[in-house]
Design a protein around this motif. Sequence first.
Motif, PDB file in Angstrom:
ATOM      1  N   LEU A 124       0.841  -1.265   0.110  1.00 16.62           N
ATOM      2  CA  LEU A 124       0.015  -0.069  -0.026  1.00 16.62           C
ATOM      3  C   LEU A 124       0.763   1.237   0.048  1.00 16.62           C
ATOM      4  CD1 LEU A 124      -2.643   1.439   0.333  1.00 16.62           C
ATOM      5  CD2 LEU A 124      -2.476   1.259   2.823  1.00 16.62           C
ATOM      6  N   PHE A 125       2.001   1.274   1.045  1.00 21.21           N
ATOM      7  CA  PHE A 125       2.808   2.371   0.960  1.00 21.21           C
ATOM      8  C   PHE A 125       3.498   2.616  -0.612  1.00 21.21           C
ATOM      9  CE2 PHE A 125       7.295   3.851   1.326  1.00 21.21           C
ATOM     10  CZ  PHE A 125       6.866   4.999   1.753  1.00 21.21           C
ATOM     11  N   GLY A 126       3.886   1.471  -0.916  1.00 26.15           N
ATOM     12  CA  GLY A 126       4.619   1.745  -2.234  1.00 26.15           C
ATOM     13  C   GLY A 126       3.919   2.084  -3.349  1.00 26.15           C
ATOM     14  N   ALA A 127       2.775   1.793  -3.397  1.00 25.76           N
ATOM     15  CA  ALA A 127       1.565   2.406  -4.273  1.00 25.76           C
ATOM     16  C   ALA A 127       1.320   3.795  -4.213  1.00 25.76           C
ATOM     17  CB  ALA A 127       0.095   1.456  -4.456  1.00 25.76           C
ATOM     18  N   LEU A 128       1.074   4.066  -2.787  1.00 23.67           N
ATOM     19  CA  LEU A 128       0.907   5.415  -2.565  1.00 23.67           C
ATOM     20  C   LEU A 128       2.019   6.415  -2.821  1.00 23.67           C
ATOM     21  CD1 LEU A 128      -1.022   5.230   0.914  1.00 23.67           C
ATOM     22  CD2 LEU A 128      -1.827   5.967  -1.479  1.00 23.67           C
ATOM     23  N   LEU A 129       3.218   5.983  -2.817  1.00 19.67           N
ATOM     24  CA  LEU A 129       4.429   6.816  -2.884  1.00 19.67           C
ATOM     25  C   LEU A 129       4.551   6.802  -4.375  1.00 19.67           C
ATOM     26  CD1 LEU A 129       7.390   7.581  -2.014  1.00 19.67           C
ATOM     27  CD2 LEU A 129       8.099   5.393  -2.321  1.00 19.67           C
ATOM     28  N   TRP A 130       4.281   5.715  -5.135  1.00 24.26           N
ATOM     29  CA  TRP A 130       4.349   6.039  -6.736  1.00 24.26           C
ATOM     30  C   TRP A 130       3.377   7.041  -7.240  1.00 24.26           C
ATOM     31  CZ3 TRP A 130       1.832   6.038 -11.144  1.00 24.26           C
ATOM     32  CH2 TRP A 130       2.408   5.680 -12.269  1.00 24.26           C
ATOM     33  N   ILE A 131       2.120   7.121  -6.779  1.00 24.17           N
ATOM     34  CA  ILE A 131       1.113   7.995  -7.193  1.00 24.17           C
ATOM     35  C   ILE A 131       1.529   9.041  -6.906  1.00 24.17           C
ATOM     36  CG2 ILE A 131      -1.166   8.425  -6.818  1.00 24.17           C
ATOM     37  CD1 ILE A 131      -1.938   5.338  -6.712  1.00 24.17           C
ATOM     38  N   THR A 132       1.869   9.616  -5.771  1.00 19.67           N
ATOM     39  CA  THR A 132       2.006  10.902  -5.222  1.00 19.67           C
ATOM     40  C   THR A 132       3.380  11.591  -5.690  1.00 19.67           C
ATOM     41  OG1 THR A 132       3.288  10.097  -3.157  1.00 19.67           O
ATOM     42  CG2 THR A 132       0.876  10.494  -2.959  1.00 19.67           C
ATOM     43  N   THR A 133       4.336  10.751  -5.959  1.00 17.13           N
ATOM     44  CA  THR A 133       5.504  11.069  -6.537  1.00 17.13           C
ATOM     45  C   THR A 133       5.278  11.444  -8.052  1.00 17.13           C
ATOM     46  OG1 THR A 133       6.989   9.816  -5.263  1.00 17.13           O
ATOM     47  CG2 THR A 133       7.961  10.788  -7.055  1.00 17.13           C
ATOM     48  N   VAL A 134       4.745  10.750  -8.652  1.00 24.28           N
ATOM     49  CA  VAL A 134       4.451  10.896 -10.129  1.00 24.28           C
ATOM     50  C   VAL A 134       3.323  11.935 -10.456  1.00 24.28           C
ATOM     51  CG1 VAL A 134       3.794   9.759 -12.080  1.00 24.28           C
ATOM     52  CG2 VAL A 134       5.075   8.542 -10.750  1.00 24.28           C
ATOM     53  N   SER A 135       2.523  11.942  -9.648  1.00 25.53           N
ATOM     54  CA  SER A 135       1.458  13.123  -9.734  1.00 25.53           C
ATOM     55  C   SER A 135       1.945  14.459  -9.410  1.00 25.53           C
ATOM     56  CB  SER A 135       0.322  12.754  -8.847  1.00 25.53           C
ATOM     57  OG  SER A 135      -0.602  11.607  -9.301  1.00 25.53           O
ATOM     58  N   LEU A 136       2.636  14.620  -8.221  1.00 22.21           N
ATOM     59  CA  LEU A 136       3.310  15.939  -8.009  1.00 22.21           C
ATOM     60  C   LEU A 136       4.566  16.292  -8.976  1.00 22.21           C
ATOM     61  CD1 LEU A 136       3.756  15.391  -4.304  1.00 22.21           C
ATOM     62  CD2 LEU A 136       2.378  17.028  -5.247  1.00 22.21           C
ATOM     63  N   THR A 137       5.144  15.588  -9.530  1.00 22.36           N
ATOM     64  CA  THR A 137       5.973  15.633 -10.757  1.00 22.36           C
ATOM     65  C   THR A 137       5.352  16.421 -11.715  1.00 22.36           C
ATOM     66  OG1 THR A 137       7.712  14.126  -9.712  1.00 22.36           O
ATOM     67  CG2 THR A 137       7.859  14.991 -11.931  1.00 22.36           C
ATOM     68  N   GLY A 138       4.455  15.559 -12.187  1.00 23.71           N
ATOM     69  CA  GLY A 138       3.595  15.933 -13.418  1.00 23.71           C
ATOM     70  C   GLY A 138       2.960  17.361 -13.258  1.00 23.71           C
ATOM     71  N   GLY A 139       2.258  17.193 -12.011  1.00 23.83           N
ATOM     72  CA  GLY A 139       1.590  18.459 -12.001  1.00 23.83           C
ATOM     73  C   GLY A 139       2.247  19.792 -11.693  1.00 23.83           C
ATOM     74  N   ILE A 140       3.352  19.879 -10.963  1.00 19.93           N
ATOM     75  CA  ILE A 140       4.112  20.666 -10.573  1.00 19.93           C
ATOM     76  C   ILE A 140       4.809  21.109 -12.101  1.00 19.93           C
ATOM     77  CG2 ILE A 140       6.260  21.691  -9.412  1.00 19.93           C
ATOM     78  CD1 ILE A 140       5.459  19.905  -7.376  1.00 19.93           C
ATOM     79  N   SER A 141       5.375  20.392 -12.894  1.00 18.82           N
ATOM     80  CA  SER A 141       6.047  20.563 -14.129  1.00 18.82           C
ATOM     81  C   SER A 141       5.154  21.342 -14.989  1.00 18.82           C
ATOM     82  CB  SER A 141       6.555  19.380 -14.726  1.00 18.82           C
ATOM     83  OG  SER A 141       7.533  18.670 -13.945  1.00 18.82           O
ATOM     84  N   TYR A 142       3.730  20.865 -15.278  1.00 20.58           N
ATOM     85  CA  TYR A 142       2.944  21.283 -16.187  1.00 20.58           C
ATOM     86  C   TYR A 142       2.393  22.893 -15.473  1.00 20.58           C
ATOM     87  CZ  TYR A 142      -1.575  22.285 -18.277  1.00 20.58           C
ATOM     88  OH  TYR A 142      -2.620  22.741 -19.203  1.00 20.58           O
ATOM     89  N   GLY A 143       2.419  23.045 -14.142  1.00 22.29           N
ATOM     90  CA  GLY A 143       2.120  24.245 -13.468  1.00 22.29           C
ATOM     91  C   GLY A 143       3.000  25.355 -13.651  1.00 22.29           C
ATOM     92  N   VAL A 144       4.091  24.827 -13.573  1.00 19.55           N
ATOM     93  CA  VAL A 144       5.421  25.843 -13.645  1.00 19.55           C
ATOM     94  C   VAL A 144       5.479  26.398 -15.193  1.00 19.55           C
ATOM     95  CG1 VAL A 144       7.785  26.066 -14.115  1.00 19.55           C
ATOM     96  CG2 VAL A 144       6.894  24.974 -11.844  1.00 19.55           C
ATOM     97  N   LEU A 145       5.318  25.391 -16.254  1.00 17.32           N
ATOM     98  CA  LEU A 145       5.013  25.821 -17.601  1.00 17.32           C
ATOM     99  C   LEU A 145       3.916  26.687 -18.086  1.00 17.32           C
ATOM    100  CD1 LEU A 145       6.519  22.575 -19.629  1.00 17.32           C
ATOM    101  CD2 LEU A 145       7.715  24.860 -19.188  1.00 17.32           C
ATOM    102  N   TRP A 146       2.973  26.107 -17.410  1.00 18.44           N
ATOM    103  CA  TRP A 146       1.699  27.015 -17.768  1.00 18.44           C
ATOM    104  C   TRP A 146       1.760  28.429 -17.251  1.00 18.44           C
ATOM    105  CZ3 TRP A 146      -2.204  29.557 -14.828  1.00 18.44           C
ATOM    106  CH2 TRP A 146      -3.198  29.955 -15.361  1.00 18.44           C
ATOM    107  N   SER A 147       2.274  28.608 -16.045  1.00 17.40           N
ATOM    108  CA  SER A 147       2.550  29.960 -15.358  1.00 17.40           C
ATOM    109  C   SER A 147       3.243  30.790 -16.068  1.00 17.40           C
ATOM    110  CB  SER A 147       3.028  29.745 -13.880  1.00 17.40           C
ATOM    111  OG  SER A 147       2.144  28.894 -13.193  1.00 17.40           O
TER     112      SER A 147
END
Length: 316
Positions: free
Chosen positions: A50-73
């Motif tokens: 469970l921890f491994g799945a949550l770690l993967w989801i949060t890491t990838v989501s934050l990376t993609g989201g922040i990268s997109y947000g920075v470029l959009w801004s």
Amino acid sequence: MIAIISIFIAVILDWLIGDPYHWPHPIKWIGNYIYFCLKQQEKWKLNGYLFGALLWITTVSLTGGISYGVLWSVQQLHSIVYWIVWTYLAYTTLAAKSLAFEAMKVYRTLVYGTIEEARYQVGMIVGRDTTELTKEEIRNATIETVAENTSDGVIGPLLCLFIGGPVLAMIYKAINTLDSMVGYKTEKYKQMGFVSAKIDDIVNLIPARLTWLLLMLASVVCQLNVKQAIMIGIRDRYQHASPNSAFPESVVAGALGIQLGGTHVYHGQVIEKPMIGEKQREVDNQDILSTIQLLFISNALALMLFTVTALSIYIF
């Protein structure tokens, strides 16, 4: 068209300056986040899977989201600022120079330093225990690391840049970083790293096979043993627990006429790995330099191949 120019600039920046230690770097931040989560796991003792799945989801989501947000801004500010940031983020996903730089540090300590210094240096780029390695094992470990990371540190992110720009490349790097930090089959990580390791295997199926072909072409340019590179590359491409790692390693082993693989120790646990290649001679320090040369030539060939493909799609 502008994106292709930015990718060329990013590759040139990577070749020239690599990743200076004191510069801010998104991949370091990803690693810091993963490390923070691992420390929390030690406190809360969640189910490993469970921890491994949550770690993967949060890491990838934050990376993609922040990268997109920075470029959009920054796109809202000015197109020039947008492309500067786009190029910088693209550059940070590439690791040819830093990989070569770390391998050269091992090379120099093998030539001019002590074996203890060489063990320390190689320990900075591999996950295995290096405290008891011989000089030959240090050379092998360095060559294996450069060969394997030619795929996920260079060709893979470059392919992602052409397909989906820095956002996709950052997501790819997050997946690779997760695998490199928790994707081990040891008692400590086999549960929490299960998701990261499996998804990394899937994501790298295409980059590893592209790298396999590019390294064969690079062996021609470098005037190495092309026949052996092809033969061993075909024969030993699955000689690894990972479905991908042996693809680049087998070509390099064949091109150099050496043997890689064998028994390694990871986090105190002995891991048996199949042998790759044929031992026609002892591995020497020059083989590290040859592997670095293969790295850069395959990088250049990939850049040309992906550019021609992208322009063909754009024109037609």
